[in-house]
Structures are given as C-alpha cells and as structure tokens.
Design a protein around this motif. Structure first.
Motif, PDB file in Angstrom:
ATOM      1  N   ASN A 112      20.898  36.383  40.589  1.00 58.87           N
ATOM      2  CA  ASN A 112      19.667  37.146  40.430  1.00 58.87           C
ATOM      3  C   ASN A 112      19.349  37.887  41.723  1.00 58.87           C
ATOM      4  OD1 ASN A 112      17.752  35.594  42.173  1.00 58.87           O
ATOM      5  ND2 ASN A 112      18.271  33.949  40.753  1.00 58.87           N
ATOM      6  N   LYS A 113      18.411  38.797  41.657  1.00 61.72           N
ATOM      7  CA  LYS A 113      18.088  39.662  42.792  1.00 61.72           C
ATOM      8  C   LYS A 113      17.382  38.933  43.935  1.00 61.72           C
ATOM      9  CE  LYS A 113      18.270  44.047  40.490  1.00 61.72           C
ATOM     10  NZ  LYS A 113      19.476  44.603  41.026  1.00 61.72           N
ATOM     11  N   ASN A 114      16.816  37.771  43.686  1.00 65.21           N
ATOM     12  CA  ASN A 114      16.099  37.041  44.729  1.00 65.21           C
ATOM     13  C   ASN A 114      17.006  36.151  45.566  1.00 65.21           C
ATOM     14  OD1 ASN A 114      13.573  38.114  44.041  1.00 65.21           O
ATOM     15  ND2 ASN A 114      13.371  36.626  42.384  1.00 65.21           N
ATOM     16  N   ASN A 115      18.277  36.055  45.195  1.00 64.46           N
ATOM     17  CA  ASN A 115      19.226  35.192  45.899  1.00 64.46           C
ATOM     18  C   ASN A 115      20.477  35.981  46.284  1.00 64.46           C
ATOM     19  OD1 ASN A 115      17.613  33.360  43.916  1.00 64.46           O
ATOM     20  ND2 ASN A 115      18.405  31.990  45.494  1.00 64.46           N
ATOM     21  N   PRO A 116      20.355  36.849  47.285  1.00 61.61           N
ATOM     22  CA  PRO A 116      21.528  37.604  47.717  1.00 61.61           C
ATOM     23  C   PRO A 116      22.611  36.673  48.263  1.00 61.61           C
ATOM     24  CG  PRO A 116      19.517  38.459  48.729  1.00 61.61           C
ATOM     25  CD  PRO A 116      19.166  37.172  48.072  1.00 61.61           C
ATOM     26  N   TRP A 117      23.852  37.098  48.097  1.00 62.31           N
ATOM     27  CA  TRP A 117      24.988  36.321  48.575  1.00 62.31           C
ATOM     28  C   TRP A 117      25.510  36.927  49.869  1.00 62.31           C
ATOM     29  CZ3 TRP A 117      28.791  35.559  43.856  1.00 62.31           C
ATOM     30  CH2 TRP A 117      28.106  34.933  42.801  1.00 62.31           C
ATOM     31  N   ILE A 118      25.842  36.071  50.816  1.00 59.94           N
ATOM     32  CA  ILE A 118      26.576  36.488  52.002  1.00 59.94           C
ATOM     33  C   ILE A 118      27.852  35.659  52.021  1.00 59.94           C
ATOM     34  CG2 ILE A 118      26.605  36.716  54.511  1.00 59.94           C
ATOM     35  CD1 ILE A 118      23.502  36.649  54.407  1.00 59.94           C
ATOM     36  N   ILE A 119      28.970  36.342  51.869  1.00 63.91           N
ATOM     37  CA  ILE A 119      30.251  35.642  51.907  1.00 63.91           C
ATOM     38  C   ILE A 119      30.751  35.722  53.337  1.00 63.91           C
ATOM     39  CG2 ILE A 119      32.648  35.622  51.145  1.00 63.91           C
ATOM     40  CD1 ILE A 119      29.791  36.834  48.944  1.00 63.91           C
ATOM     41  N   CYS A 120      30.928  34.578  53.930  1.00 66.43           N
ATOM     42  CA  CYS A 120      31.393  34.464  55.309  1.00 66.43           C
ATOM     43  C   CYS A 120      32.724  33.715  55.260  1.00 66.43           C
ATOM     44  CB  CYS A 120      30.348  33.726  56.137  1.00 66.43           C
ATOM     45  SG  CYS A 120      30.737  33.643  57.877  1.00 66.43           S
ATOM     46  N   THR A 121      33.828  34.464  55.321  1.00 64.22           N
ATOM     47  CA  THR A 121      35.113  33.820  55.115  1.00 64.22           C
ATOM     48  C   THR A 121      36.159  34.239  56.131  1.00 64.22           C
ATOM     49  OG1 THR A 121      36.827  33.294  53.494  1.00 64.22           O
ATOM     50  CG2 THR A 121      35.946  35.532  53.416  1.00 64.22           C
ATOM     51  N   ALA A 122      36.935  33.276  56.525  1.00 60.37           N
ATOM     52  CA  ALA A 122      38.111  33.515  57.340  1.00 60.37           C
ATOM     53  C   ALA A 122      39.254  33.876  56.397  1.00 60.37           C
ATOM     54  CB  ALA A 122      38.457  32.262  58.144  1.00 60.37           C
ATOM     55  N   THR A 123      40.335  34.346  56.978  1.00 56.94           N
ATOM     56  CA  THR A 123      41.569  34.588  56.241  1.00 56.94           C
ATOM     57  C   THR A 123      42.568  33.546  56.705  1.00 56.94           C
ATOM     58  OG1 THR A 123      41.134  36.936  55.988  1.00 56.94           O
ATOM     59  CG2 THR A 123      43.426  36.242  55.814  1.00 56.94           C
ATOM     60  N   HIS A 124      43.250  32.948  55.774  1.00 55.48           N
ATOM     61  CA  HIS A 124      44.176  31.858  56.074  1.00 55.48           C
ATOM     62  C   HIS A 124      45.610  32.297  55.789  1.00 55.48           C
ATOM     63  CE1 HIS A 124      45.560  27.757  56.495  1.00 55.48           C
ATOM     64  NE2 HIS A 124      46.115  27.808  55.299  1.00 55.48           N
ATOM     65  N   GLY A 125      46.520  31.836  56.620  1.00 57.27           N
ATOM     66  CA  GLY A 125      47.939  32.092  56.375  1.00 57.27           C
ATOM     67  C   GLY A 125      48.261  33.570  56.319  1.00 57.27           C
ATOM     68  N   ALA A 126      48.976  33.974  55.300  1.00 59.43           N
ATOM     69  CA  ALA A 126      49.427  35.363  55.152  1.00 59.43           C
ATOM     70  C   ALA A 126      48.434  36.169  54.320  1.00 59.43           C
ATOM     71  CB  ALA A 126      50.807  35.393  54.521  1.00 59.43           C
ATOM     72  N   GLY A 127      47.155  36.103  54.681  1.00 56.01           N
ATOM     73  CA  GLY A 127      46.139  36.880  53.992  1.00 56.01           C
ATOM     74  C   GLY A 127      45.475  36.167  52.848  1.00 56.01           C
ATOM     75  N   ASP A 128      45.543  34.856  52.824  1.00 55.48           N
ATOM     76  CA  ASP A 128      45.009  34.063  51.718  1.00 55.48           C
ATOM     77  C   ASP A 128      43.573  33.612  51.965  1.00 55.48           C
ATOM     78  OD1 ASP A 128      47.505  34.146  50.386  1.00 55.48           O
ATOM     79  OD2 ASP A 128      48.212  32.486  51.628  1.00 55.48           O
ATOM     80  N   TYR A 129      42.955  33.116  50.887  1.00 56.01           N
ATOM     81  CA  TYR A 129      41.651  32.473  51.002  1.00 56.01           C
ATOM     82  C   TYR A 129      41.823  31.103  51.638  1.00 56.01           C
ATOM     83  CZ  TYR A 129      39.651  35.741  47.581  1.00 56.01           C
ATOM     84  OH  TYR A 129      39.205  36.857  46.924  1.00 56.01           O
ATOM     85  N   PRO A 130      40.838  30.653  52.409  1.00 57.12           N
ATOM     86  CA  PRO A 130      40.821  29.248  52.819  1.00 57.12           C
ATOM     87  C   PRO A 130      40.720  28.359  51.570  1.00 57.12           C
ATOM     88  CG  PRO A 130      39.310  30.521  54.174  1.00 57.12           C
ATOM     89  CD  PRO A 130      39.749  31.416  53.038  1.00 57.12           C
ATOM     90  N   ASP A 131      41.229  27.156  51.671  1.00 57.39           N
ATOM     91  CA  ASP A 131      41.271  26.250  50.514  1.00 57.39           C
ATOM     92  C   ASP A 131      39.904  26.012  49.881  1.00 57.39           C
ATOM     93  OD1 ASP A 131      44.015  26.000  50.711  1.00 57.39           O
ATOM     94  OD2 ASP A 131      43.943  24.069  51.754  1.00 57.39           O
TER      95      ASP A 131
END
Length: 149
Positions: free
Chosen positions: A47-66
């Motif tokens: 919803n509009k009252n709960n904005p998301w902030i994605i704070c993520t590192a990159t793992h390995g060869a461009g992957d998501y952290p586990d």
C-alpha cells in the motif's frame, strides 16, 4: 505518516549496517520503520503508506544474497500488483566485479515489471571506494528524503 519497510539482502553484514543507519535517519525524522532480515512477500504491506526500501548487497557472480533470494522467487511466482508500492533501491557491491550491484538492479527491474513506483535513482555503493558503506547514506539521504517530507 509513512512506515518504511526496509528489505535487507546481506551476506557479510554491510547491507544490514547500511539499513540500520538509514533506519536511524528515518526515525530521527519521525517515520516508523520495519526491518526485514528474512523478507517474505506475505509480511510486506502492499500500500502507499508503507514504501519499500530494498537495501541489498550482490553476492558471488551477481547473485542475490541467500536471505533475499526467496523474496525474489516469491515475486516471480506470485506476480503481485505492486502499483500501490513506492520503492527505492540501495545496492552494494564492488566495482572489481563485472556484475557490480547486480542484485539491486535485478530486484529493481522485477519491482518495475510488477508496476512498483520507483521514487529515486538507485544508490550504488562500492565497498572498495566507500570503506564505511553507511557514509554513502549521509550523502544520499537529504535529497532522497525530499520525496517524503
């Protein structure tokens, strides 16, 4: 007033430190914050009252952290309509790798495809150039905060 949902993708802790620093800044300005270290789609308000902030590192060869990979899979499978979600991306990585900040860019594309509304240019933090990654938040935050105040 907004309640920010900070979604953390971390392997070695840098993204979590950045998220904690950002949380302090938001709380100092009167916002509420929920930090998600084990993010699950079912626990994220859409919803509009709960904005998301994605704070993520990159793992390995461009992957998501586990810890954030399951969320990306849930988004791909469920394909929720995120047209009511405003979001920002803080991506960490090392420019010594070809896939610099790739996890942040991948989740950004995914949220955009699901109709999320991006409110700021992605903050890319190179952990080689910025030995204390939290310092990058101090530079980025004043301009970013104008979207919410």
């Amino acid at each position: 007033m907004y309640t920010f949902e900070i979604i953390v993708g971390t392997t070695l802790g840098s993204a979590e430190y950045v998220a904690d620093h950002l949380t302090e800044k938001l709380i100092d300005q009167g916002f509420q914050v929920n930090i998600h270290l084990d993010p699950q789609l079912k626990n994220l308000p859409i919803n509009k009252n709960n904005p998301w902030i994605i704070c993520t590192a990159t793992h390995g060869a461009g992957d998501y952290p586990d810890n954030i990979a399951p969320l990306a899979q849930q988004l791909a499978q469920d394909r929720p309509d995120l047209s009511n979600v405003r979001y920002s991306i803080v991506a960490l990585g090392s420019k010594s790798y070809d896939q610099f900040c790739n996890a942040g860019h991948m989740i950004d594309r995914q949220l955009a495809q699901l109709n999320g509304e991006k409110v700021a240019i992605t903050l890319e933090i190179c952990t080689l150039e910025t030995p204390i990654p939290e310092d990058a938040i101090d530079i980025w935050y004043p301009e970013w905060a104008k979207n919410w105040l």
